[in-house]
Design a protein around this motif. Structure first.
Motif, mmCIF file in Angstrom:
data_model
loop_
_atom_site.group_PDB
_atom_site.id
_atom_site.type_symbol
_atom_site.label_atom_id
_atom_site.label_comp_id
_atom_site.label_asym_id
_atom_site.label_seq_id
_atom_site.Cartn_x
_atom_site.Cartn_y
_atom_site.Cartn_z
ATOM 1 N N MET A 82 40.931 90.818 20.720
ATOM 2 C CA MET A 82 40.024 90.876 21.863
ATOM 3 C C MET A 82 40.254 92.092 22.746
ATOM 4 O O MET A 82 39.324 92.587 23.371
ATOM 5 C CB MET A 82 40.145 89.594 22.695
ATOM 6 C CG MET A 82 39.454 88.389 22.098
ATOM 7 S SD MET A 82 37.648 88.592 21.933
ATOM 8 C CE MET A 82 37.522 89.161 20.243
ATOM 9 N N HIS A 83 41.497 92.585 22.797
ATOM 10 C CA HIS A 83 41.720 93.744 23.660
ATOM 11 C C HIS A 83 41.016 94.984 23.113
ATOM 12 O O HIS A 83 40.662 95.896 23.870
ATOM 13 C CB HIS A 83 43.214 94.004 23.858
ATOM 14 C CG HIS A 83 43.908 94.626 22.694
ATOM 15 N ND1 HIS A 83 44.153 93.952 21.515
ATOM 16 C CD2 HIS A 83 44.412 95.878 22.516
ATOM 17 C CE1 HIS A 83 44.778 94.751 20.673
ATOM 18 N NE2 HIS A 83 44.957 95.924 21.250
ATOM 19 N N PRO B 4 41.876 89.558 27.601
ATOM 20 C CA PRO B 4 40.906 90.262 28.442
ATOM 21 C C PRO B 4 39.548 89.572 28.444
ATOM 22 O O PRO B 4 39.212 88.813 27.536
ATOM 23 C CB PRO B 4 40.817 91.638 27.775
ATOM 24 C CG PRO B 4 41.086 91.348 26.328
ATOM 25 C CD PRO B 4 42.099 90.235 26.316
ATOM 26 N N ASN B 5 38.758 89.859 29.467
ATOM 27 C CA ASN B 5 37.383 89.379 29.552
ATOM 28 C C ASN B 5 36.461 90.466 29.014
ATOM 29 O O ASN B 5 36.261 91.497 29.655
ATOM 30 C CB ASN B 5 37.026 89.035 31.004
ATOM 31 C CG ASN B 5 35.653 88.392 31.129
ATOM 32 O OD1 ASN B 5 34.768 88.603 30.300
ATOM 33 N ND2 ASN B 5 35.485 87.600 32.168
ATOM 34 N N VAL B 6 35.926 90.233 27.840
ATOM 35 C CA VAL B 6 35.093 91.244 27.181
ATOM 36 C C VAL B 6 33.840 91.562 27.987
ATOM 37 O O VAL B 6 33.385 92.709 28.015
ATOM 38 C CB VAL B 6 34.705 90.758 25.766
ATOM 39 C CG1 VAL B 6 33.684 91.686 25.133
ATOM 40 C CG2 VAL B 6 35.942 90.642 24.893
ATOM 41 N N TRP B 7 33.300 90.573 28.665
ATOM 42 C CA TRP B 7 32.022 90.741 29.357
ATOM 43 C C TRP B 7 32.154 91.339 30.755
ATOM 44 O O TRP B 7 31.175 91.850 31.304
ATOM 45 C CB TRP B 7 31.307 89.393 29.453
ATOM 46 C CG TRP B 7 31.140 88.730 28.132
ATOM 47 C CD1 TRP B 7 31.885 87.697 27.624
ATOM 48 C CD2 TRP B 7 30.200 89.077 27.114
ATOM 49 N NE1 TRP B 7 31.453 87.379 26.362
ATOM 50 C CE2 TRP B 7 30.414 88.209 26.021
ATOM 51 C CE3 TRP B 7 29.187 90.029 27.012
ATOM 52 C CZ2 TRP B 7 29.674 88.261 24.850
ATOM 53 C CZ3 TRP B 7 28.430 90.097 25.853
ATOM 54 C CH2 TRP B 7 28.681 89.221 24.797
ATOM 55 N N THR C 88 33.806 97.562 25.121
ATOM 56 C CA THR C 88 32.820 97.275 26.161
ATOM 57 C C THR C 88 33.110 98.062 27.435
ATOM 58 O O THR C 88 32.186 98.467 28.147
ATOM 59 C CB THR C 88 32.772 95.773 26.472
ATOM 60 O OG1 THR C 88 34.057 95.315 26.920
ATOM 61 C CG2 THR C 88 32.353 94.975 25.242
ATOM 62 N N THR C 89 34.394 98.294 27.720
ATOM 63 C CA THR C 89 34.740 99.091 28.904
ATOM 64 C C THR C 89 34.236 100.519 28.773
ATOM 65 O O THR C 89 33.647 101.079 29.706
ATOM 66 C CB THR C 89 36.263 99.085 29.116
ATOM 67 O OG1 THR C 89 36.708 97.747 29.329
ATOM 68 C CG2 THR C 89 36.656 99.938 30.310
ATOM 69 N N TRP D 224 31.119 90.409 16.570
ATOM 70 C CA TRP D 224 30.614 91.150 17.718
ATOM 71 C C TRP D 224 29.734 92.261 17.169
ATOM 72 O O TRP D 224 30.151 93.014 16.301
ATOM 73 C CB TRP D 224 31.758 91.735 18.535
ATOM 74 C CG TRP D 224 32.657 90.718 19.153
ATOM 75 C CD1 TRP D 224 33.749 90.123 18.578
ATOM 76 C CD2 TRP D 224 32.540 90.163 20.451
ATOM 77 N NE1 TRP D 224 34.315 89.235 19.444
ATOM 78 C CE2 TRP D 224 33.602 89.235 20.607
ATOM 79 C CE3 TRP D 224 31.643 90.350 21.513
ATOM 80 C CZ2 TRP D 224 33.795 88.508 21.783
ATOM 81 C CZ3 TRP D 224 31.834 89.627 22.685
ATOM 82 C CH2 TRP D 224 32.889 88.723 22.811
ATOM 83 N N ALA E 109 37.318 94.467 24.117
ATOM 84 C CA ALA E 109 37.217 94.747 25.550
ATOM 85 C C ALA E 109 37.305 96.242 25.830
ATOM 86 O O ALA E 109 36.635 96.758 26.736
ATOM 87 C CB ALA E 109 38.316 93.997 26.301
#
Length: 262
Positions: free
Chosen positions: A183-184, A118-121, A190-191, A161, A187
């Motif tokens: 990372m998921h 996933p894209n964390v940002w 952040t979501t 992080w 993410a």
């Protein structure tokens, strides 16, 4: 003649609640939003009682979640054991982080991990968080400037992080995810953090700060509990469906040809 007793009907009394935005300053919230969902998802509850540390283990015993009200400050800890495919990892989250944001992480823990990275940002950029990259430290800041998340690395293998939120009264909470946190999960955090939807809080649980915007609503107690029941029912249904799904059988070893001597 016996006097018959009749049950008295008492209508519910509406209670004043507030929608609070930004959500990251809404305060901790009801712990049951997380604990009841984990219990319904098949996580093992180690006989948590009110006022004592909360401890849950995932069904495969690879992840442990805890909440300790006696620490200063109290907060959440999530630890993942080392596996053949994943090094050990650790995350800590302060008690003032809204449970709805913490639940972004815990909900992801109850779901199968997706294959793609996933894209964390991305969730932050979609909600107009300002991003900056200096000296290898990538940072995103909320539009109102009250929340920040940063990828911090002094040297290879030491990255973390780190997220925090503050008001005019100082720091309200922080969250730290170790280098090997999947990372998921970051993410998912952040979501939930960037979600623009406000959070509902009782009148006496609205933080005293000028950095929030509130909208008063009248809600029945049954309406409030129905939100939690719906979340629990959904988790139970997912857990039940997963339990009934046949798991792929382990491949059988191919028989080796017999060797004969001549």
């Amino acid at each position: 003649m016996k006097r018959q007793k009749w049950a008295t009907w008492s209508p519910e009394t509406p209670e004043q609640h507030y929608f609070v935005r930004p959500r990251h300053l809404a305060g901790g919230g009801n712990l049951a939003y997380i604990t009841e969902h984990l219990r319904a998802s098949g996580w093992k509850d180690h006989a948590s009682r009110a006022g004592t540390p909360i401890v849950f283990d995932s069904p495969d015993h690879s992840v442990r979640l805890g909440y300790d009200p006696s620490t200063t400050p109290p907060g959440w800890t999530i630890s993942g054991k080392a596996t053949p495919d994943q090094p050990a990892w650790h995350a800590t989250l302060s008690s003032r982080i809204p449970v709805e944001i913490v639940a972004g992480v815990t909900h992801a823990l109850t779901q199968p991990r997706r294959a793609h990275a996933p894209n964390v940002w991305a969730p932050l950029r979609e909600q107009n968080w300002r991003t900056d990259n200096r000296d290898g430290h990538h940072t995103a800041t909320s539009p109102d400037g009250t929340a920040t998340i940063r990828f911090h690395q002094e040297e290879p293998g030491t990255a973390i992080w780190w997220a925090t939120a503050h008001t005019e009264h100082g720091k309200q909470w922080e969250a730290v995810f170790s280098h090997h946190t999947p990372m998921h999960l970051v993410a998912a955090f952040t979501t939930a953090l960037a979600d623009p939807e406000p959070l509902l809080r009782p009148r006496d649980h609205v933080p005293a700060t000028q950095k929030i915007h509130t909208t008063s609503v009248s809600a029945l107690p049954s309406q409030i509990t129905a939100r939690l029941r719906e979340r629990i029912t959904s988790a139970r249904a997912t857990t039940w469906a997963h339990a009934r799904t046949p798991q792929p059988a382990a491949p059988r070893p191919h028989p080796q040809p017999a060797h004969t001597s001549r």
